[in-house]
Design an enzyme around this catalytic site. Sequence first.
Site, PDB file in Angstrom:
ATOM      1  CG  HIS A   1      -2.308   0.470   0.940  1.00 56.18           C
ATOM      2  ND1 HIS A   1      -3.222  -0.301   0.271  1.00 56.18           N
ATOM      3  CD2 HIS A   1      -2.932   1.646   1.211  1.00 56.18           C
ATOM      4  CE1 HIS A   1      -4.365   0.352   0.171  1.00 56.18           C
ATOM      5  NE2 HIS A   1      -4.214   1.542   0.718  1.00 56.18           N
TER       6      HIS A   1
ATOM      7  CG  ASP B   1      -6.998   7.661  -3.101  1.00 57.44           C
ATOM      8  OD1 ASP B   1      -7.567   6.714  -2.540  1.00 57.44           O
ATOM      9  OD2 ASP B   1      -7.507   8.317  -4.033  1.00 57.44           O
TER      10      ASP B   1
ATOM     11  CG  ASN C   1      -2.120   2.293  -2.322  1.00 51.64           C
ATOM     12  OD1 ASN C   1      -0.908   2.204  -2.463  1.00 51.64           O
ATOM     13  ND2 ASN C   1      -2.674   3.259  -1.583  1.00 51.64           N
TER      14      ASN C   1
ATOM     15  NE  ARG D   1      -9.106  -2.730  -8.984  1.00 45.88           N
ATOM     16  CZ  ARG D   1      -9.259  -2.133  -7.809  1.00 45.88           C
ATOM     17  NH1 ARG D   1      -9.006  -2.806  -6.688  1.00 45.88           N
ATOM     18  NH2 ARG D   1      -9.648  -0.878  -7.723  1.00 45.88           N
TER      19      ARG D   1
ATOM     20  CE1 TYR E   1      -9.373  -7.694  -5.654  1.00 47.68           C
ATOM     21  CE2 TYR E   1     -10.360  -5.693  -4.748  1.00 47.68           C
ATOM     22  CZ  TYR E   1      -9.340  -6.327  -5.441  1.00 47.68           C
ATOM     23  OH  TYR E   1      -8.285  -5.581  -5.914  1.00 47.68           O
TER      24      TYR E   1
ATOM     25  CG  ASN F   1      -5.538 -11.526   9.190  1.00 50.51           C
ATOM     26  OD1 ASN F   1      -4.721 -10.800   9.751  1.00 50.51           O
ATOM     27  ND2 ASN F   1      -6.684 -11.073   8.711  1.00 50.51           N
TER      28      ASN F   1
END
Length: 384
Positions: free
Chosen positions: A214, A218, A220, A225, A255, A264
């Site tokens: 990231h 903004d 990202n 994609r 998604y 995680n």
Amino acid sequence: MPTTAREIHKVLTFKSGNFVFSRRFDQDNIATELKVFHACYDIIASLPTPPHLAAFLDADLIRKSIFSTAALEGNPLDEKAVGALLGREGPATAANDFEREILNLKATHDKFILAANKAKDAKPLLLSEDLIKAVHAAITIGVNDAAISPGLYRNTPVQVGNPEHGGTYVPPKILEDIKTLMAAFVDWINSDALLRTDPVIRAALAHYHLAKIHPFRDGNGRTARMIEAMILAAAGYRLIPSTLWNAYYRDMHAYYIAFSKSENNADDSVQPFLEFFFKSLNASLEEFRARIVEGVKPLLYRDYVAYLKNQARELSPRQHQLVELLLAAGDTAFDSHDLRQTNPFKLLYRQVSDKTIRRDIKNLERLGLICKTGNRYRLIDDAR
């Protein structure tokens, strides 16, 4: 599930501990998914696609894809508004930031993906920090938001996600760590091991890890994609790269859940994201196939009609002309009265008896060119 240390690459950051670059996943499962994808793609790629149909599909699917990738990030413009904006003649101008985002995405797509589609030889796309920054700058340039710095890494902490979409995630917080990780990401994604990996897998891994770092304030998701699509396009895949964005948007919740589950995972496996990626890839293939078939059916119908007239001699010239008029009229229901009284049909039937009109209709129905709905007739679905 057997794993090796080579599947995991850890980079120690100053503020966020170890960051993991992972190509750990269920090898047998993903190998099967790859075989299915390649087999289906080869079949779809072999379908006949006339140039004018290919041009229409390009424009239509790209419009849908740009709408989808923008909507994933909260752009409120609906698909109709996006289509109208992209369809304007002359130099494109934006009335607000939302329109600017759409125009930026189209320009970025044309610059980075269409260029790859036109390349004669498919070869792996080598990523660089400069390329990734250039893509981000192209996506965000001109947007009137003080928080956005086109092409520049952030130096402030951010939080990604929400409880409704699988929970929140805190990416690396400081500029020094982002610089470290982006340099490591480029080295890793361009490594011999990743370049030997199927480009479909490599594209998904680039998407996932870039979004995980990231690096920008903004844009990202759109950048990740786009990079994924660029890798696929460079590998020789047409339309599928950006069509994936439609599948991501249609299943937005899954998604974000796929990201969260992979982030995680206790064993650092990216299996959850790859499973969702292949599900989306299959959906993209089906969308592409359906659009090709939908476009080809009217062409096959016209060829069949021409055969019935010229070779089989089962259609008279007048009946053939009636079919052409119906095709031009679109999804139009008609009866014998319409053929005599309404344009453009009355020019064909004004000096013909009612018996002849009924005979023409009966013959078209017998040949399966039209069907009856209630008391009226219309072209069969394959003609429309």
